[in-house]
Design a protein around this motif. Structure first.
Motif, mmCIF file in Angstrom:
data_model
loop_
_atom_site.group_PDB
_atom_site.id
_atom_site.type_symbol
_atom_site.label_atom_id
_atom_site.label_comp_id
_atom_site.label_asym_id
_atom_site.label_seq_id
_atom_site.Cartn_x
_atom_site.Cartn_y
_atom_site.Cartn_z
ATOM 1 N N ILE A 270 0.831 -1.205 0.000
ATOM 2 C CA ILE A 270 0.000 0.000 0.000
ATOM 3 C C ILE A 270 0.864 1.253 0.000
ATOM 4 O O ILE A 270 0.510 2.276 -0.599
ATOM 5 N N LEU A 271 2.035 1.181 0.625
ATOM 6 C CA LEU A 271 2.960 2.315 0.624
ATOM 7 C C LEU A 271 3.560 2.525 -0.760
ATOM 8 O O LEU A 271 3.811 3.663 -1.174
ATOM 9 N N ALA A 272 3.786 1.425 -1.483
ATOM 10 C CA ALA A 272 4.294 1.532 -2.850
ATOM 11 C C ALA A 272 3.276 2.247 -3.741
ATOM 12 O O ALA A 272 3.644 3.090 -4.578
ATOM 13 N N TYR A 273 1.999 1.916 -3.581
ATOM 14 C CA TYR A 273 0.947 2.620 -4.319
ATOM 15 C C TYR A 273 0.978 4.119 -3.989
ATOM 16 O O TYR A 273 0.855 4.966 -4.885
ATOM 17 N N ALA A 274 1.146 4.432 -2.712
ATOM 18 C CA ALA A 274 1.069 5.821 -2.269
ATOM 19 C C ALA A 274 2.191 6.663 -2.858
ATOM 20 O O ALA A 274 1.951 7.735 -3.435
ATOM 21 N N TYR A 275 3.443 6.206 -2.733
ATOM 22 C CA TYR A 275 4.520 7.067 -3.241
ATOM 23 C C TYR A 275 4.585 7.080 -4.766
ATOM 24 O O TYR A 275 5.044 8.056 -5.362
ATOM 25 N N THR A 276 4.084 6.016 -5.415
ATOM 26 C CA THR A 276 4.020 6.044 -6.883
ATOM 27 C C THR A 276 3.044 7.117 -7.352
ATOM 28 O O THR A 276 3.330 7.874 -8.293
ATOM 29 N N LEU A 277 1.897 7.204 -6.695
ATOM 30 C CA LEU A 277 0.913 8.234 -7.034
ATOM 31 C C LEU A 277 1.495 9.627 -6.822
ATOM 32 O O LEU A 277 1.314 10.524 -7.659
ATOM 33 N N LEU A 278 2.225 9.810 -5.724
ATOM 34 C CA LEU A 278 2.848 11.112 -5.453
ATOM 35 C C LEU A 278 3.874 11.465 -6.524
ATOM 36 O O LEU A 278 3.935 12.614 -6.989
ATOM 37 N N PHE A 279 4.692 10.505 -6.927
ATOM 38 C CA PHE A 279 5.675 10.755 -7.983
ATOM 39 C C PHE A 279 4.987 11.189 -9.282
ATOM 40 O O PHE A 279 5.409 12.154 -9.937
ATOM 41 N N ILE A 280 3.943 10.487 -9.652
ATOM 42 C CA ILE A 280 3.246 10.789 -10.915
ATOM 43 C C ILE A 280 2.646 12.195 -10.866
ATOM 44 O O ILE A 280 2.761 12.964 -11.830
ATOM 45 N N ILE A 281 2.013 12.545 -9.754
ATOM 46 C CA ILE A 281 1.425 13.883 -9.620
ATOM 47 C C ILE A 281 2.523 14.948 -9.650
ATOM 48 O O ILE A 281 2.407 15.962 -10.355
ATOM 49 N N GLY A 282 3.590 14.721 -8.905
ATOM 50 C CA GLY A 282 4.669 15.704 -8.830
ATOM 51 C C GLY A 282 5.335 15.960 -10.174
ATOM 52 O O GLY A 282 5.495 17.114 -10.592
ATOM 53 N N PHE A 283 5.714 14.896 -10.870
ATOM 54 C CA PHE A 283 6.368 15.071 -12.173
ATOM 55 C C PHE A 283 5.411 15.706 -13.184
ATOM 56 O O PHE A 283 5.815 16.537 -14.004
ATOM 57 N N SER A 284 4.141 15.334 -13.142
ATOM 58 C CA SER A 284 3.159 15.894 -14.077
ATOM 59 C C SER A 284 2.986 17.396 -13.868
ATOM 60 O O SER A 284 2.825 18.153 -14.834
ATOM 61 N N LEU A 285 3.033 17.848 -12.624
ATOM 62 C CA LEU A 285 2.884 19.279 -12.334
ATOM 63 C C LEU A 285 4.040 20.106 -12.891
ATOM 64 O O LEU A 285 3.886 21.312 -13.121
ATOM 65 N N THR A 294 4.831 24.711 -9.369
ATOM 66 C CA THR A 294 6.170 24.128 -9.263
ATOM 67 C C THR A 294 6.555 23.931 -7.803
ATOM 68 O O THR A 294 7.175 22.922 -7.440
ATOM 69 N N ILE A 295 6.190 24.891 -6.952
ATOM 70 C CA ILE A 295 6.427 24.730 -5.514
ATOM 71 C C ILE A 295 5.700 23.486 -4.995
ATOM 72 O O ILE A 295 6.276 22.662 -4.271
ATOM 73 N N ILE A 296 4.427 23.343 -5.390
ATOM 74 C CA ILE A 296 3.647 22.179 -4.965
ATOM 75 C C ILE A 296 4.281 20.893 -5.490
ATOM 76 O O ILE A 296 4.377 19.890 -4.774
ATOM 77 N N ALA A 297 4.723 20.940 -6.755
ATOM 78 C CA ALA A 297 5.356 19.763 -7.360
ATOM 79 C C ALA A 297 6.595 19.336 -6.589
ATOM 80 O O ALA A 297 6.798 18.142 -6.317
ATOM 81 N N MET A 298 7.427 20.297 -6.194
ATOM 82 C CA MET A 298 8.667 19.963 -5.498
ATOM 83 C C MET A 298 8.393 19.403 -4.110
ATOM 84 O O MET A 298 9.092 18.506 -3.634
ATOM 85 N N ILE A 299 7.354 19.923 -3.456
ATOM 86 C CA ILE A 299 6.978 19.385 -2.146
ATOM 87 C C ILE A 299 6.487 17.944 -2.288
ATOM 88 O O ILE A 299 6.892 17.048 -1.532
ATOM 89 N N ILE A 300 5.629 17.703 -3.274
ATOM 90 C CA ILE A 300 5.086 16.359 -3.496
ATOM 91 C C ILE A 300 6.204 15.383 -3.864
ATOM 92 O O ILE A 300 6.245 14.242 -3.363
ATOM 93 N N LEU A 301 7.119 15.816 -4.718
ATOM 94 C CA LEU A 301 8.237 14.949 -5.091
ATOM 95 C C LEU A 301 9.133 14.652 -3.892
ATOM 96 O O LEU A 301 9.691 13.554 -3.775
ATOM 97 N N GLY A 302 9.255 15.622 -3.007
ATOM 98 C CA GLY A 302 10.016 15.395 -1.786
ATOM 99 C C GLY A 302 9.356 14.348 -0.902
ATOM 100 O O GLY A 302 10.012 13.442 -0.372
ATOM 101 N N LEU A 303 8.048 14.453 -0.745
ATOM 102 C CA LEU A 303 7.300 13.468 0.050
ATOM 103 C C LEU A 303 7.438 12.071 -0.554
ATOM 104 O O LEU A 303 7.625 11.083 0.163
ATOM 105 N N ALA A 304 7.359 11.998 -1.882
ATOM 106 C CA ALA A 304 7.483 10.710 -2.567
ATOM 107 C C ALA A 304 8.886 10.134 -2.404
ATOM 108 O O ALA A 304 9.054 8.944 -2.100
ATOM 109 N N SER A 305 9.894 10.974 -2.593
ATOM 110 C CA SER A 305 11.289 10.511 -2.499
ATOM 111 C C SER A 305 11.615 10.044 -1.090
ATOM 112 O O SER A 305 12.275 9.011 -0.899
ATOM 113 N N GLY A 306 11.160 10.801 -0.093
ATOM 114 C CA GLY A 306 11.413 10.414 1.290
ATOM 115 C C GLY A 306 10.769 9.083 1.631
ATOM 116 O O GLY A 306 11.375 8.234 2.300
ATOM 117 N N SER A 307 9.562 8.882 1.163
ATOM 118 C CA SER A 307 8.855 7.621 1.412
ATOM 119 C C SER A 307 9.562 6.454 0.735
ATOM 120 O O SER A 307 9.770 5.394 1.334
#
Length: 387
Positions: A270-285, A294-307
């Protein structure tokens, strides 16, 4: 009381030593132009300053278990930190030969810490693996962010230039050695016995290694190319640097939270699903090219990378029954994984040159994210490598 003091010293040792495992690398990117100008190096050679540590991780990681079997984890960590310290001192000598020699030694020193810590934590804190993995990855990421964000300001201190910015981390390394000293006396030598089992024959171990590889590819490609992508959109170099620092610091809460949650779950998919979704949203933004998004994208990508990073580190312990299995899996996964990751920055650079624009790199990020999810999904199922 003595035991509490012993545990406190051990935790402080883990905090300080783990804080040296990223900053020596992340501090290079922001001052890479200064290095090139001072030493008259081509862009290709400058790019290798990122690739060399990854190659060292790949080459050294498989041998770490054997070295630890001979000298013990505590002593090996101490000696590898000394190697890291020597590398930091050599790297600041204003000569291309010493720059690259120092970089090689830094990669070797960090490789040992990368491999040993997950299994060390499994051995020393078997019932608190999630919390201690969170502390370990938190310190790595936090000081990695500090290294990236403060490298340019440090280079402007006095007339130190890039040498002061890169050499500054010698101080942290010395503190780490001092704080780790008690572990050479209080911790018994941990011997990792040789086994006839071939870890590369385990399909799960290969999947864990590729999970690690594509996670690292995402991280290092982001560190290498996201600033250039942002500058191509019209953001200043300084603003792009701040965006990267924001992304790195956004990883911090996930570095601690995800291992704690993951250690309580029997199945981490379930965690793999979560950070994959965050990566997709972040890169798409990033396609929007607007300041706020872009600020939102970088925050989301940070959350995904940390996870993703934290779960990778914990997976070495979760998919292993014993400390021996954990260090073998950690060494194998990081050896193969960083070899895969080392191809990323170069391939992304070739893709940009071939297509003539950075949008192709964003599409590549999305493709790598999907591949990363596939191996994460397989690796996060509740089972062990030698079952």
């Amino acid at each position: 009381m003595f035991k509490k003091k012993e545990v406190l010293l051990l935790i402080l040792g883990i905090i300080f030593v783990s804080s040296t495992l990223r900053a020596p690398i992340t501090s290079v990117g922001p001052v890479i132009d200064q290095i090139g100008s001072r030493l008259n190096l081509s862009s290709t050679l400058l790019g290798s300053l990122t690739t060399i540590p990854l190659l060292m991780f790949a080459l050294i990681s498989p041998s770490v278990a054997g070295v630890s079997a001979k000298f013990g984890m505590s002593k090996t960590l101490f000696c590898s930190t000394i190697v890291l310290l020597i590398g930091l001192l050599i790297r600041v000598i204003p000569n291309p030969l010493f720059l690259f020699l120092g970089t090689v030694l830094i990669g070797i020193g960090i490789a040992f810490g990368n491999v040993i810590f997950p299994s060390f934590i499994k051995w020393r804190f078997p019932s608190q693996m999630g919390v201690m993995t969170g502390i370990y990855t938190l310190m790595m990421t936090m000081f990695g962010g500090v290294g990236s964000g403060f490298s340019v300001p440090l280079s402007h201190v006095g007339h130190g230039g890039y040498q002061f910015a890169l050499g500054f981390w010698v101080i942290l390394c010395i503190f780490a050695l001092i704080v780790w000293l008690p572990q050479l006396k209080t911790n018994p030598k941990i011997v990792v016995e040789k086994s006839d089992r071939k870890i590369y024959k385990s399909k799960l171990a290969v999947c864990v290694a590729l999970m690690m590889g594509f996670q690292s590819m995402l991280f290092f490609c982001m560190a290498t190319w996201i600033p250039s992508i942002l500058m191509s959109y019209g953001f200043s170099k300084q603003t792009a640097g701040y965006f990267m620092m924001l992304s790195i610091f956004s990883q911090l809460p996930m570095n601690f939270i995800v291992p704690v949650i993951a250690s309580k779950l029997k199945d981490q998919r379930i965690l793999a699903y979560a950070y994959t979704l965050l990566f997709i949203i972040g890169f798409s933004l990033l396609f929007t090219q607007t300041f706020v998004l872009t600020i939102i994208a970088m925050i989301i990508l940070g959350l995904a990378s940390g996870s993703a990073f934290s779960l990778c580190m914990l997976t070495f312990s979760l998919r292993a029954k014993t400390t021996q299995d954990a260090i073998e899996l950690s060494g194998f996964s990081q050896g193969l994984g960083y070899l895969v990751a080392a191809t990323g920055p170069v391939l992304f650079g070739w893709l940009k040159d071939y297509t003539g624009h950075f949008e192709s790199c964003i599409f590549a990020f999305l493709i790598v994210t999907v591949i990363f999810f596939v191996f994460s999904y397989i690796s996060c199922k509740n089972r062990y490598i030698f079952d």
